[in-house]
Design a protein around this motif. Structure first.
Motif, mmCIF file in Angstrom:
data_model
loop_
_atom_site.group_PDB
_atom_site.id
_atom_site.type_symbol
_atom_site.label_atom_id
_atom_site.label_comp_id
_atom_site.label_asym_id
_atom_site.label_seq_id
_atom_site.Cartn_x
_atom_site.Cartn_y
_atom_site.Cartn_z
ATOM 1 N N PRO A 128 82.898 69.139 -12.659
ATOM 2 C CA PRO A 128 82.360 69.247 -11.296
ATOM 3 C C PRO A 128 83.475 69.204 -10.251
ATOM 4 O O PRO A 128 84.507 68.579 -10.451
ATOM 5 C CB PRO A 128 81.454 68.025 -11.162
ATOM 6 C CG PRO A 128 81.376 67.402 -12.495
ATOM 7 C CD PRO A 128 82.465 67.957 -13.349
ATOM 8 N N ARG A 188 85.052 67.717 -7.426
ATOM 9 C CA ARG A 188 85.021 66.410 -6.776
ATOM 10 C C ARG A 188 85.765 66.418 -5.438
ATOM 11 O O ARG A 188 85.991 65.387 -4.852
ATOM 12 C CB ARG A 188 85.643 65.347 -7.687
ATOM 13 C CG ARG A 188 84.941 65.179 -9.005
ATOM 14 C CD ARG A 188 83.804 64.198 -8.880
ATOM 15 N NE ARG A 188 83.383 63.782 -10.205
ATOM 16 C CZ ARG A 188 82.173 63.962 -10.674
ATOM 17 N NH1 ARG A 188 81.266 64.549 -9.940
ATOM 18 N NH2 ARG A 188 81.855 63.564 -11.872
ATOM 19 N N GLN A 229 76.725 65.108 -7.067
ATOM 20 C CA GLN A 229 77.517 65.409 -8.250
ATOM 21 C C GLN A 229 76.880 64.743 -9.457
ATOM 22 O O GLN A 229 76.372 63.623 -9.365
ATOM 23 C CB GLN A 229 78.956 64.883 -8.091
ATOM 24 C CG GLN A 229 79.700 65.433 -6.910
ATOM 25 C CD GLN A 229 80.101 66.884 -7.110
ATOM 26 O OE1 GLN A 229 80.143 67.382 -8.224
ATOM 27 N NE2 GLN A 229 80.391 67.570 -6.010
ATOM 28 N N GLU A 248 72.547 62.000 -10.915
ATOM 29 C CA GLU A 248 73.579 62.421 -9.981
ATOM 30 C C GLU A 248 73.647 61.424 -8.842
ATOM 31 O O GLU A 248 72.718 60.650 -8.614
ATOM 32 C CB GLU A 248 73.302 63.832 -9.472
ATOM 33 C CG GLU A 248 71.987 63.992 -8.766
ATOM 34 C CD GLU A 248 71.650 65.447 -8.472
ATOM 35 O OE1 GLU A 248 72.365 66.347 -8.917
ATOM 36 O OE2 GLU A 248 70.656 65.659 -7.783
ATOM 37 N N TRP A 287 78.719 62.113 -3.723
ATOM 38 C CA TRP A 287 80.174 61.979 -3.704
ATOM 39 C C TRP A 287 80.636 62.381 -2.311
ATOM 40 O O TRP A 287 80.366 63.492 -1.857
ATOM 41 C CB TRP A 287 80.779 62.900 -4.768
ATOM 42 C CG TRP A 287 82.271 62.922 -4.783
ATOM 43 C CD1 TRP A 287 83.065 63.914 -4.303
ATOM 44 C CD2 TRP A 287 83.143 61.923 -5.303
ATOM 45 N NE1 TRP A 287 84.373 63.589 -4.491
ATOM 46 C CE2 TRP A 287 84.464 62.366 -5.101
ATOM 47 C CE3 TRP A 287 82.946 60.685 -5.899
ATOM 48 C CZ2 TRP A 287 85.570 61.636 -5.487
ATOM 49 C CZ3 TRP A 287 84.044 59.955 -6.290
ATOM 50 C CH2 TRP A 287 85.339 60.428 -6.087
#
Length: 167
Positions: A15, A17, A23, A32, A35
């Motif tokens: 993913p 970031r 995320q 999830e 973030w």
């Protein structure tokens, strides 16, 4: 036929970031968390069902996430709906309180509904400003629409009553 690593999108394995957003939690499959680009915020949520009536992006944006203004706007939507129902019931004369004039009760319920809707609209506007960083764009938009539509009616009625010289 088997799939090799090049056949699977990078999004599934690694993913991004770097940008804020929902995320997947690699240590907790099926969940999830928000973030913010540097750290995890809020609490984990189940990933949206990809086969639901609403797409995963809409389902995610309906969550306030760590956007406190969006959470307040979400709650305010419920209070705005309740205020609209109360002022409608009071305006029909179905409710009476001994010692309080029906007109004063109606005006009071209209004013209360308008104040609740105005606070909800303010929270929704603040939530929309923070949505790119914290999420909650759809729930804030919904709250703004409900507060304008259901909050505008009592405000316009109060203005009309005031312009007409009262009841």
């Amino acid at each position: 036929m088997s799939l090799g690593p090049s056949d699977i999108g990078d999004d599934d394995l690694d993913p991004d970031r770097s940008a804020p957003g929902w995320q997947p939690l690699l240590e907790r499959p099926g969940y999830e968390q928000w973030w913010d680009g540097a750290a995890w915020q809020g609490r984990p949520h189940r990933e949206p069902d990809p086969f639901s009536a609403f797409g995963p992006e809409l389902a995610r944006s309906m969550r306030p996430g760590p956007n406190r203004a969006a959470a307040f706007a979400c709650a305010g939507t419920g209070f705005t709906l309740a205020g609209f129902v109360v002022q409608t019931v009071v305006a029909t004369g179905a409710v009476s309180i001994p010692g309080i004039d029906a007109t004063a009760l109606t005006l009071g319920s209209l004013a209360l509904a308008a104040v609740i809707a105005a606070l909800t609209a303010l929270a929704a506007l603040l939530a929309l400003r923070a949505a790119p960083r914290l999420g909650g764009r759809a729930i804030a938009t919904l709250a703004l629409g409900v507060s304008v539509v259901l909050g505008l009616a009592p405000v316009l009625l109060l203005v009309a009553i005031g312009l007409a010289g009262g009841l």
